[in-house]
Design a protein around this motif. Structure first.
Motif, PDB file in Angstrom:
ATOM      1  N   THR A  18      29.412  52.709  35.192  1.00 49.94           N
ATOM      2  CA  THR A  18      29.324  51.253  35.103  1.00 49.94           C
ATOM      3  C   THR A  18      29.151  50.675  36.504  1.00 49.94           C
ATOM      4  OG1 THR A  18      30.554  49.231  34.602  1.00 49.94           O
ATOM      5  CG2 THR A  18      31.848  51.153  35.186  1.00 49.94           C
ATOM      6  N   PHE A  19      28.700  49.407  36.562  1.00 50.15           N
ATOM      7  CA  PHE A  19      28.642  48.701  37.838  1.00 50.15           C
ATOM      8  C   PHE A  19      29.906  47.883  38.063  1.00 50.15           C
ATOM      9  CE2 PHE A  19      24.180  49.259  36.665  1.00 50.15           C
ATOM     10  CZ  PHE A  19      23.661  49.793  37.826  1.00 50.15           C
ATOM     11  N   ALA A  20      30.793  47.858  37.084  1.00 44.75           N
ATOM     12  CA  ALA A  20      32.000  47.029  37.187  1.00 44.75           C
ATOM     13  C   ALA A  20      32.800  47.442  38.422  1.00 44.75           C
ATOM     14  CB  ALA A  20      32.846  47.183  35.935  1.00 44.75           C
ATOM     15  N   PRO A  21      33.128  46.477  39.307  1.00 41.68           N
ATOM     16  CA  PRO A  21      33.797  46.809  40.565  1.00 41.68           C
ATOM     17  C   PRO A  21      35.012  47.707  40.383  1.00 41.68           C
ATOM     18  CG  PRO A  21      33.123  44.537  40.610  1.00 41.68           C
ATOM     19  CD  PRO A  21      32.773  45.048  39.244  1.00 41.68           C
ATOM     20  N   CYS A  22      35.850  47.433  39.395  1.00 40.32           N
ATOM     21  CA  CYS A  22      37.080  48.223  39.259  1.00 40.32           C
ATOM     22  C   CYS A  22      36.761  49.692  38.984  1.00 40.32           C
ATOM     23  CB  CYS A  22      37.969  47.643  38.167  1.00 40.32           C
ATOM     24  SG  CYS A  22      38.729  46.093  38.694  1.00 40.32           S
ATOM     25  N   ALA A  67      35.176  36.754  45.051  1.00 43.60           N
ATOM     26  CA  ALA A  67      34.135  36.546  44.058  1.00 43.60           C
ATOM     27  C   ALA A  67      34.176  37.630  42.985  1.00 43.60           C
ATOM     28  CB  ALA A  67      32.771  36.513  44.736  1.00 43.60           C
ATOM     29  N   GLY A  68      34.512  38.861  43.388  1.00 46.33           N
ATOM     30  CA  GLY A  68      34.549  39.943  42.423  1.00 46.33           C
ATOM     31  C   GLY A  68      33.311  40.813  42.413  1.00 46.33           C
ATOM     32  N   VAL A  69      32.784  41.126  43.616  1.00 40.39           N
ATOM     33  CA  VAL A  69      31.718  42.120  43.723  1.00 40.39           C
ATOM     34  C   VAL A  69      32.156  43.137  44.772  1.00 40.39           C
ATOM     35  CG1 VAL A  69      29.867  40.525  43.102  1.00 40.39           C
ATOM     36  CG2 VAL A  69      30.454  40.847  45.490  1.00 40.39           C
ATOM     37  N   ILE A  70      31.441  44.273  44.820  1.00 34.53           N
ATOM     38  CA  ILE A  70      31.784  45.314  45.782  1.00 34.53           C
ATOM     39  C   ILE A  70      31.166  44.972  47.139  1.00 34.53           C
ATOM     40  CG2 ILE A  70      31.320  47.725  46.403  1.00 34.53           C
ATOM     41  CD1 ILE A  70      33.407  47.700  44.367  1.00 34.53           C
ATOM     42  N   PHE A  71      31.900  45.225  48.214  1.00 28.18           N
ATOM     43  CA  PHE A  71      31.346  45.092  49.554  1.00 28.18           C
ATOM     44  C   PHE A  71      31.354  46.451  50.226  1.00 28.18           C
ATOM     45  CE2 PHE A  71      32.010  44.283  54.176  1.00 28.18           C
ATOM     46  CZ  PHE A  71      30.770  43.744  54.433  1.00 28.18           C
ATOM     47  N   MET A  72      30.156  46.965  50.563  1.00 22.59           N
ATOM     48  CA  MET A  72      30.049  48.219  51.291  1.00 22.59           C
ATOM     49  C   MET A  72      29.743  47.859  52.742  1.00 22.59           C
ATOM     50  SD  MET A  72      30.593  50.491  48.947  1.00 22.59           S
ATOM     51  CE  MET A  72      30.029  52.107  49.413  1.00 22.59           C
ATOM     52  N   ALA A  73      30.764  47.948  53.611  1.00 22.42           N
ATOM     53  CA  ALA A  73      30.603  47.498  54.993  1.00 22.42           C
ATOM     54  C   ALA A  73      29.557  48.340  55.720  1.00 22.42           C
ATOM     55  CB  ALA A  73      31.944  47.592  55.707  1.00 22.42           C
TER      56      ALA A  73
END
Lengths: 453, 395
Positions: A369-373, A156-162
């Motif tokens: 930024t919040f941008a995942p990259c 999807a293109g969002v960050i996942f913090m396990a």
């Protein structure tokens, strides 16, 4: 009646014309600024708030852990927004957090129930991404779920913090660029436990494994078996049990006949509470096999589980990511503010979720930024301290945190209902560090970061 | 003279047209109630299809299968294996899933249909639980057990790169219909409402409409009439010399294929298959959907599926603050009480709401919501519609 079949009345013409007109007009509705991609990344927060998605099990075998995780997330949001006493934000170094939300935007959150099922977890994660506009998903109390949601977030293109996930695969063969894990893993548990077990039980033992039948159980079993065999133990048998089985008696009876003198329970949550309780009820710990006292080992321990198993945990070894009795500044600050909020100390699940939220927020500040990259760049090879585990490194090669691991033991004389585990040894990070291409972790690719737009 | 009053082909056609429009515009008219986002409309379409297929068996023949989730699971696993081996194109996955699940249904149906009533239900339940156990632990190399089966970068995917240009390494593995990513979503704004139009949803919607059309044709066909005969009185059918077994078996296989198709679509929109899809609660869910909406009606199952999925995804995510936001108009002293009562029925308590709704429907509207709506409509319009109906019959 039949002759009217093909005649067209005045009304028909009007109706048809109207429909045709609507049909022709439709594309103009759709094209108005529609398909033009004006996002630089998925779910870019436009207003003065940013939404995070907390995806935890609220039902099922890991519900207790899930409830504690959610408490920690809420506390973290409070602290990020500058409410409460700030908890570990005051001890976190190097930190750019100011207590005014993230990048000046107030933090809001949505929650979902993973039900400890991959399908349900992905459905609720999708809801949070697609409907609620979450820019980061965190949580999970089962590695199966964490891996499923991690790959969803990558696509999807969002960050996942396990959150709480202990399988080697999460940052091993199933690692993803958009996913990060603070929690330790099966390999680290085994590496930390082995020397302690050697000192206490010697080098001549016959181990019998009961293992939760999914990725976490498999990899933990593999890790424990490998490091115990290295020091001379013999693995008698490995038996897989379904997740959430409830009744383990049919698996425990054969242990007595097998000639094994050590039982390794690769179980967690309510499963561990049930299997350990039943093993003790069946009199395993009172037995003598091969001239030695029968022992039980629970490689992954948590206070919540120990509480559930009560008396039965006394003297049983295991490992844990964090424990509330730690005396460093960060842990104390966290235990204090968690205790003030909820009236009892936090579990290791709560700790790792709280820390992950802070780390994410800080990475956004660092990246601007919040941008995942951008966030991924900031988190990779980030070194920090003051979050309860001492000096910690977020390794860029596999997005796994490397820090000290605690070996714990069930206390013989607990002073309160929360004081059940005692820390036997703090295994330094260097001793549990492995190379990213270690055979238990090889085979996966991080891939490239995905901004989702 | 008609034995059973049936709407003519003209009514059917306009109904199907209306249905098509309603389905295709779902992302638009569901958006205001928070249900217009891609994942949920996909679920509506997929479970609508699943329930429609189940209704061909249960609604027409009266055979209550408690094991249809097995076919859903078989379809899912087949689809993911098709992705792994053949590539990310959903077309072969869908076709293979239909065939495999139909074969499974033939085997299970052949044995189960030797019994009727509760024995049939228990047999299908037993088969489904066996499939679940197989998928969960025995066949782990094929199903990857609890962890779930996923597509990996290292899989062969032999057709990828032949049909589409998806050859780059490291990119996300997304199902791709001849160049269109199934996760592709176009965002737009219609009359001030943010709308998300998703490629995967329209792929599913196509099959939903096709499936509903086929179901409608089956309902109206002599074959469908035979199935209704089985439901009404199978013994009498047997006495007249009709062997009903081939008919019921055909219905079982068709509904199994529908379930397999639904399972494949679940993987088209999200390429992951887990054993929990075959668990008996999943089989029970489709029974609930059909009964809630109206067994034996054409649109009922779809409606029931929609309501249950809406509850599961939206109502379950409500929390205290959501309620406070919605009930802000109430005076302070009433607010707390109302919220503490209502919060029992949302969030984790959504099952409670569903249970109550189900009880109300079964007790007061035995024909399901569609039948209930029909009888209410009939009462509201008084004798008017009756008169016109009798006039039509006289004509």
């Amino acid at each position: 009646m039949s002759d009217s079949k093909f005649t067209v009345g005045r009304r028909g013409v009007i109706k048809g014309g109207a429909a045709l007109g609507a049909g022709l007009a439709a594309p103009t509705f759709f094209s108005r600024g529609a398909f033009a991609d004006d996002h630089s990344y998925l779910n870019e927060p436009k207003g003065d708030t940013v939404t995070l998605g907390f995806n935890v099990p609220q039902t099922g075998a890991y519900a207790d852990e899930g409830a504690d995780e959610l408490r920690a997330y809420k506390l973290a949001v409070k602290h990020l927004n500058g409410e409460g006493d700030g908890g570990m934000m005051n001890t976190f170094k190097p930190s750019m957090l100011k207590g005014n939300g993230i990048l000046g935007k107030k933090v809001e959150y949505v929650t979902g129930d993973t039900q400890t099922k991959s399908d349900a977890a992905r459905a609720s994660a999708k809801r949070m991404i697609e409907k609620d506009g979450a820019v980061m998903i965190t949580g999970g109390s089962s590695s199966g779920v964490a891996i499923a949601v991690q790959s969803l977030c990558q696509e999807a293109g969002v960050i996942f913090m396990a959150g709480l996930t202990h399988s080697n695969d999460t940052t091993g063969k199933d690692k993803r660029a958009n996913g990060f894990r603070h929690f330790f893993n099966g390999y680290m548990s085994a590496a930390a436990l082995a020397p302690v077990l050697k000192n206490s039980y010697g080098t001549d033992r016959n181990a019998y494994h009961l293992t939760a039948d999914y990725t976490w159980g498999w990899t933990q079993e593999e890790s424990i078996a490998a490091s115990t065999e290295e020091m001379g133990w013999n693995t008698v048998k490995k038996v897989r049990t379904p997740l959430g089985a409830g009744d383990f008696s049919q698996y425990i009876t054969p242990v007595l006949e097998s000639g094994a003198d050590t039982l390794v329970l690769n179980h967690y949550g309510k499963d561990m509470v049930n299997s350990l309780t039943q093993a003790v009820q069946f009199g395993l710990r009172d037995k003598q096999v091969n001239g030695k006292d029968f022992t039980i080992i629970v490689p992954l321990y948590s206070r919540l589980m120990a509480q559930g198993a009560g008396e039965n945990v006394k003297g049983i070894f295991g490992s844990t990511n964090w424990h509330w009795s730690l005396s460093d500044e960060g842990s104390q600050a966290f235990v204090k503010s968690f205790g003030q909020e909820y009236g009892f100390p936090p579990s290791q699940a709560a700790h790792t979720c709280y820390v992950q939220t802070l780390l994410y927020a800080n990475a956004c500040e660092m990246a601007g930024t919040f941008a995942p990259c951008g966030v991924i760049d900031a988190l990779e090879d980030f070194e920090f301290d003051g979050l309860g585990n001492g000096k910690t490194l977020y390794r860029g090669a596999d997005h796994q945190c490397f820090k000290d691991v605690l070996v714990v033991k069930g206390k013989e004389n607990p002073s309160s209902q929360f004081d059940i585990l005692e820390v036997v040894e703090v295994t330094p990070a260097a001793q549990v560090t492995y190379s990213p291409d270690h055979s238990m972790f090889a085979g996966g690719e991080l891939g490239s970061c995905n901004n989702g737009a | 003279m008609k034995l059973i009053s049936q709407p003519g082909p003209k009514t059917d056609f306009s109904m199907l047209l209306l249905f098509t429009i309603v389905v295709l515009t779902m992302p638009i008219w569901l958006a205001p109630i928070g249900a217009g986002y891609p994942d949920l409309v996909q679920k509506f379409a997929i479970y609508g299809l699943f329930a429609t297929g189940f209704n061909i068996l249960f609604g027409l023949t009266g055979y209550l299968s408690f094991g249809h989730a097995a076919f859903l699971g078989v379809g899912s696993y087949t689809a993911v294996w098709s992705f792994k081996l053949l590539g990310m194109n959903p077309v072969p996955a869908v076709l293979l899933a239909i065939v495999t699940s139909a074969i499974f249904a033939l085997l299970i149906g052949y044995i189960s249909l030797r019994r009727t009533g509760i024995y049939f239900s228990i047999l299908t339940l037993a088969f489904a639980q066996m499939c679940y156990q197989l998928a969960y632990s025995v066949l782990t190399p094929i199903t990857n057990g609890e962890t779930g089966l996923r597509v990996l970068q290292s899989d062969p995917r032999i057709l990828d790169g032949v049909i589409t240009s998806q050859t780059e390494d490291g990119g996300p593995l997304i199902t791709n219909f001849f160049g269109i990513d199934m996760t592709k979503t176009w965002e737009t704004n219609i009359f001030g409402i943010d709308v998300q139009l998703n490629a995967g949803f329209y792929f599913c919607a196509f099959f939903l409409i096709l499936g509903s059309y086929i179901a409608m044709r089956i309902f109206r066909s002599p074959f469908g009439m035979m199935l209704r005969g089985v439901k009404t009185n199978q013994n009498r059918m047997n006495y007249t010399g009709v062997n009903t077994r081939p008919y019921t078996l055909a219905a079982f296989v068709i509904s199994g294929a529908y379930a397999g198709l639904a399972g494949a679509l679940l993987c088209v929109t999200d390429p992951l298959a887990g054993a929990e899809r075959m668990f008996w609660t999943a089989s029970g869910e489709v029974v609930l959907m059909v009964i809630l909406g109206g067994a034996g009606t054409l649109m009922g199952p779809m409606l029931g599926a929609g309501i249950i999925k809406y509850f599961e995804n939206i109502l379950s995510a409500f929390n205290k603050s959501t309620l406070e936001g919605m009930l802000g108009f109430l005076p302070e002293n009433m607010l707390d009480g109302t919220i503490s009562v209502l919060s029992l029925f949302v969030g984790e308590g959504w099952h409670l709401t569903l249970g109550l709704l189900f009880m109300v429907v079964v007790i007061f509207l035995p024909g399901g919501l569609v039948e209930g709506a029909k009888s209410i409509l009939l009462k509201l319009t008084g004798g008017g519609s009756k008169k016109s109906a009798s006039a039509q019959a006289a004509e």
